[in-house]
Design an enzyme around this catalytic site. Structure first.
Site, PDB file in Angstrom:
ATOM      1  N   TRP A 150       2.305  77.947 108.963  1.00 13.94           N
ATOM      2  CA  TRP A 150       1.757  77.401 107.720  1.00 13.94           C
ATOM      3  C   TRP A 150       2.087  78.337 106.558  1.00 13.94           C
ATOM      4  CZ3 TRP A 150       0.602  72.585 108.173  1.00 13.94           C
ATOM      5  CH2 TRP A 150       0.003  71.914 107.098  1.00 13.94           C
ATOM      6  N   ASP A 206       0.887  79.005  96.942  1.00 16.60           N
ATOM      7  CA  ASP A 206       0.181  78.271  95.892  1.00 16.60           C
ATOM      8  C   ASP A 206      -0.714  77.186  96.483  1.00 16.60           C
ATOM      9  OD1 ASP A 206       2.274  76.518  96.743  1.00 16.60           O
ATOM     10  OD2 ASP A 206       2.215  75.492  94.826  1.00 16.60           O
ATOM     11  N   GLU A 209       0.722  74.810  98.837  1.00 10.62           N
ATOM     12  CA  GLU A 209       1.115  75.412 100.117  1.00 10.62           C
ATOM     13  C   GLU A 209       2.621  75.479 100.293  1.00 10.62           C
ATOM     14  OE1 GLU A 209      -1.409  72.493 102.580  1.00 10.62           O
ATOM     15  OE2 GLU A 209      -2.419  74.400 102.843  1.00 10.62           O
ATOM     16  N   GLU A 210       3.341  75.609  99.206  1.00  5.41           N
ATOM     17  CA  GLU A 210       4.794  75.564  99.285  1.00  5.41           C
ATOM     18  C   GLU A 210       5.482  76.804  98.740  1.00  5.41           C
ATOM     19  OE1 GLU A 210       5.291  70.735  98.718  1.00  5.41           O
ATOM     20  OE2 GLU A 210       5.271  72.020  96.967  1.00  5.41           O
ATOM     21  N   GLU A 436      -4.585  60.139  99.384  1.00  9.17           N
ATOM     22  CA  GLU A 436      -4.136  61.278  98.585  1.00  9.17           C
ATOM     23  C   GLU A 436      -3.243  60.809  97.443  1.00  9.17           C
ATOM     24  OE1 GLU A 436      -0.824  63.893 100.009  1.00  9.17           O
ATOM     25  OE2 GLU A 436      -2.456  65.366 100.209  1.00  9.17           O
TER      26      GLU A 436
HETATM   27  C1  NOJ Z   1       1.804  70.198 103.724  1.00  5.55           C
HETATM   28  C2  NOJ Z   1       1.228  70.703 102.473  1.00  5.55           C
HETATM   29  O1  NOJ Z   1      -0.141  70.621 102.505  1.00  5.55           O
HETATM   30  C3  NOJ Z   1       1.799  69.974 101.298  1.00  5.55           C
HETATM   31  O2  NOJ Z   1       1.237  70.445 100.131  1.00  5.55           O
HETATM   32  C4  NOJ Z   1       3.259  70.236 101.295  1.00  5.55           C
HETATM   33  O3  NOJ Z   1       3.848  69.570 100.217  1.00  5.55           O
HETATM   34  C5  NOJ Z   1       3.875  69.800 102.596  1.00  5.55           C
HETATM   35  N1  NOJ Z   1       3.203  70.418 103.708  1.00  5.55           N
HETATM   36  C6  NOJ Z   1       5.353  70.094 102.639  1.00  5.55           C
HETATM   37  O4  NOJ Z   1       5.567  71.488 102.593  1.00  5.55           O
HETATM   38  C1  NOJ Z   2      -1.912  69.098 100.672  1.00 11.44           C
HETATM   39  C2  NOJ Z   2      -2.215  69.689  99.358  1.00 11.44           C
HETATM   40  O1  NOJ Z   2      -1.000  70.079  98.766  1.00 11.44           O
HETATM   41  C3  NOJ Z   2      -3.139  70.868  99.484  1.00 11.44           C
HETATM   42  O2  NOJ Z   2      -3.486  71.322  98.213  1.00 11.44           O
HETATM   43  C4  NOJ Z   2      -4.376  70.495 100.244  1.00 11.44           C
HETATM   44  O3  NOJ Z   2      -5.162  71.637 100.436  1.00 11.44           O
HETATM   45  C5  NOJ Z   2      -4.038  69.875 101.569  1.00 11.44           C
HETATM   46  N1  NOJ Z   2      -3.086  68.820 101.415  1.00 11.44           N
HETATM   47  C6  NOJ Z   2      -5.270  69.307 102.255  1.00 11.44           C
HETATM   48  O4  NOJ Z   2      -5.814  68.293 101.485  1.00 11.44           O
END
Ligand code: NOJ
Ligand code: NOJ
Length: 630
Positions: A150, A206, A209-210, A436
């Site tokens: 992750w 960030d 999560e990227e 979402e």
């Molecule tokens: C899951 C993350 O929560 C989401 O924000 C991200 O865009 C995707 N993985 C792809 O990296």
């Molecule tokens: C993807 C989002 O990018 C992230 O901000 C969030 O924490 C997770 N999904 C879970 O909702």
């Protein structure tokens, strides 16, 4: 310290009365008020459905565990994220203070769950001695660690949790429960603030999560948590370790991200994006304080740079080739918004929570100008205003004098906010369920995770501001801080202790030993090797929780897959390697004959926390995979 006013609650029930009265004449009330009122109720229920132990959509979630979404596939969001949970809890605390007394048990359960969670060893590290584990973004819903690969650590989580718990602590204090705030809640907050003070200047992933780097959203929330935490510590008569970093965090927030037109969302990274990102708008609504000045170091919604940034972020979504959904909407009107225009996650759809955040942001700014009784437009914010009020000039407007434009400009901003709500009204399905995202192309269907907790929570906080309901102020003096003349980096070493009064296990040191799993396993491109085992640390034989190994040491001479894992010391474990392939769904396990066991050596509190205590020297047994390239 402002307390949510009861007058505003009365206004809301009047609204309710009106829409009931209208129901006879308008069988399908289409008014925005009626929509918001109904959707607000649905949204609160939507949030509660996703909280354990009783949430109807999340069987198996522990008490106080706020699950991101009940969705277990495409995408699997059946986890609890520190960020989503804390933002949701902030909303719950605000709603509780607005009179929804039945929410109290959710807050109490959350406090307990977070006290436990803070002590859980995870792939970001251990809790003791250095707090590293607090940077973990997500956990399993039974409060065990999530081992999968992750984007970690994410450093906004501790700050957001502290903010939610500080707000509740203030309520406790003004309701005769100062002792409880001090002995039960503060120890959790203190750990989180220690983490913020120690790591605010270290990079992390960030909020999306990227991107590994420094994130505006994280820095802004870190700043708030330290200022507000410092004030709370004074009231409680306790020490805040880390809060001394606040002025430096503010300096970084104000100096490092601004590029003259907008706040670049991620810096100290190399992500190849423009940096126009919802990150920065979400940041300002978390930092919102009705009574703050527009030039406060916390970067409020009414701040000129924040307004310029708002426009810079929104405008690219007006490109109707990329976003057919926004076609034909004039720039004075709100549109559907996503995270950032380079986004490809679920085809880079539009996000309910971000579209709601845009409205909330604008309501916040209007409320601030109203309470200040003046509005200064400068050359930084002029373009923002001209889009919605073409006659705007760079000057100070006040309500005095005849033909005053002040109310007209405020009205224009309010209408702009309302138009974002109208977008939500259009794209939220009739049953009020919120995923979402929704698609940018026709028929603009909902997509990605169903019943996303954060979508519901964001709708509710937007609806509060629309109803002129405001959370308590967090800036106690005239300014949150005085900016240092020059910025410098810094870190205050944190003090970490389990919050036992709130229910954390009384761990004295996190007794783990680092084991390095090394296995020779020949793989094809597209295959991965993981280690699974019979302990929580290794995922309890659940492939989704097995620990991914890393192939960076793989050579033609030695097909090495490896990873270093902190395992609970002293235990005897069983483990095995497992192979996953991009060509097939089914994982390939080693043959049973491997029968691997290991005794984890005792932990040494004086050892270097990174020292490897044991190295396995294994070779894959059993079936090998077929060639990839599918
Ligand atoms: C899951 C993350 O929560 C989401 O924000 C991200 O865009 C995707 N993985 C792809 O990296
Ligand atoms: C993807 C989002 O990018 C992230 O901000 C969030 O924490 C997770 N999904 C879970 O909702």
């Amino acid at each position: 310290m402002g307390i949510l006013s009861t007058k505003t609650i009365a206004q809301v029930s009047m609204l309710a009365a009106c829409s009931i009265a209208n129901a006879g004449t308008l069988p399908q009330a289409k008014g925005l008020d009626a929509f918001v009122e109904k959707q607000r109720t649905i949204s609160l229920q939507g949030v509660l459905n996703n909280i354990g132990p009783d949430g109807s959509l999340v069987p198996g979630a522990g008490a106080g565990v706020i699950v991101a979404s009940p969705s277990t596939v495409n995408p699997n969001y059946f986890y609890t994220w520190s960020r989503d949970a804390a933002l949701t809890m902030k909303m719950i605390v605000d709603e509780f203070m607005l009179g929804k007394k039945q929410l109290k048990s959710y807050i109490e359960d959350y406090i307990h769950a977070q006290a436990v969670l803070q002590t859980v060893t995870n792939p970001s590290g251990t809790f003791l001695p250095s707090g590293l584990g607090l940077g973990e973004p997500k956990y399993n819903v039974d409060l065990t660690r999530f081992n999968g690969a992750w984007g970690r650590p994410q450093r906004d989580g501790p700050a957001l949790r502290a903010i939610a718990l500080i707000t509740y602590s203030k309520w406790l204090i003004s309701n005769g429960q100062k002792q409880k705030a001090k002995t039960v809640v503060w120890p959790i907050i203190s750990n989180d603030l220690s983490y913020v003070g120690q790591y605010w200047n270290s990079t992390g992933f960030d909020l999306w999560e990227e991107v590994q780097g420094s994130s505006f959203f994280a820095t802004q929330n870190q700043f708030r948590s330290l200022v507000e935490g410092g004030a709370l510590a004074k009231t409680l008569g306790v020490q805040c370790t880390g809060c001394d970093q606040a002025p430096q965090v503010a300096c970084f927030l104000n100096e490092a991200y601004w590029n003259g037109q907008y706040f670049v969302a991620n810096i100290n990274s190399n992500d190849g994006r423009t940096g126009k990102d919802a990150n920065t708008v979400l940041g300002s609504i978390s930092a919102f304080d009705l009574n703050a000045k527009c030039d406060d170091a916390s970067i409020q919604p009414c701040n000129s740079r924040a307004l310029s940034n708002f426009k810079a972020f929104v405008d690219p979504f007006r490109d109707s080739t990329a976003y057919p959904i926004n076609k034909g909407i004039p720039k004075s009107q709100g549109i559907a918004l996503g995270r950032y225009t380079e986004d490809v996650y679920y085809n880079g759809g539009l996000w309910y929570l971000i579209t709601a955040a845009a409205a909330e942001y604008l309501y916040d700014a209007v409320a601030q100008w109203e309470i200040q009784g003046s509005l200064t437009i400068d050359k930084t914010s002029l373009a923002f205003f001209q889009d919605i009020y073409p006659a705007a000039k760079a000057k100070t407007y006040t309500p005095k004098g005849k033909n005053a434009e002040f109310p007209l400009i405020l009205k224009a901003v309010t209408n702009y906010a309302e138009s974002f709500v109208t977008v939500l009204q259009k794209y939220i399905p009739a049953d009020g369920s919120m995923t979402e995202q929704f698609n940018r192309t026709s028929p603009f269907n909902p997509t990605s995770a169903a019943n996303l907790t954060w979508s519901y929570a964001a709708f509710i906080s937007m609806a509060e501001r629309r109803a002129k309901q405001y959370p308590p102020s967090w800036i106690s003096g005239k300014q949150s801080t005085t900016l240092p003349k020059t910025c410098s980096t810094g870190a205050t070493k944190g003090v970490y202790a389990p919050a036992t009064a709130a229910g954390a296990p009384n761990i004295t040191t996190s007794c783990t030993s680092n084991v390095r799993f090394e296995v020779n396993a020949t793989t094809y491109y597209g295959e991965n090797i993981l280690v699974a085992g019979n302990t929580t640390d290794l995922g309890s034989w659940d492939i989704n929780n097995a620990w991914p190994l890393d192939a960076s040491g793989y050579t033609a001479e030695r097909p090495l897959w490896s990873a270093t894992v902190a395992l609970t010391a002293g235990q005897a474990i069983n483990y095995a390697y497992v192979r996953t392939e991009d060509c097939s769904q089914a994982p390939i396990w080693e043959s049973a004959t491997a029968n691997r066991t290991l005794v984890i050596p005792p932990c040494d509190p004086n050892a270097d926390p990174d020292a490897v205590i044991l190295v396995t020297n294994d070779a894959w047994t059993g079936p090998t995979g077929t060639s990839g390239g599918c």
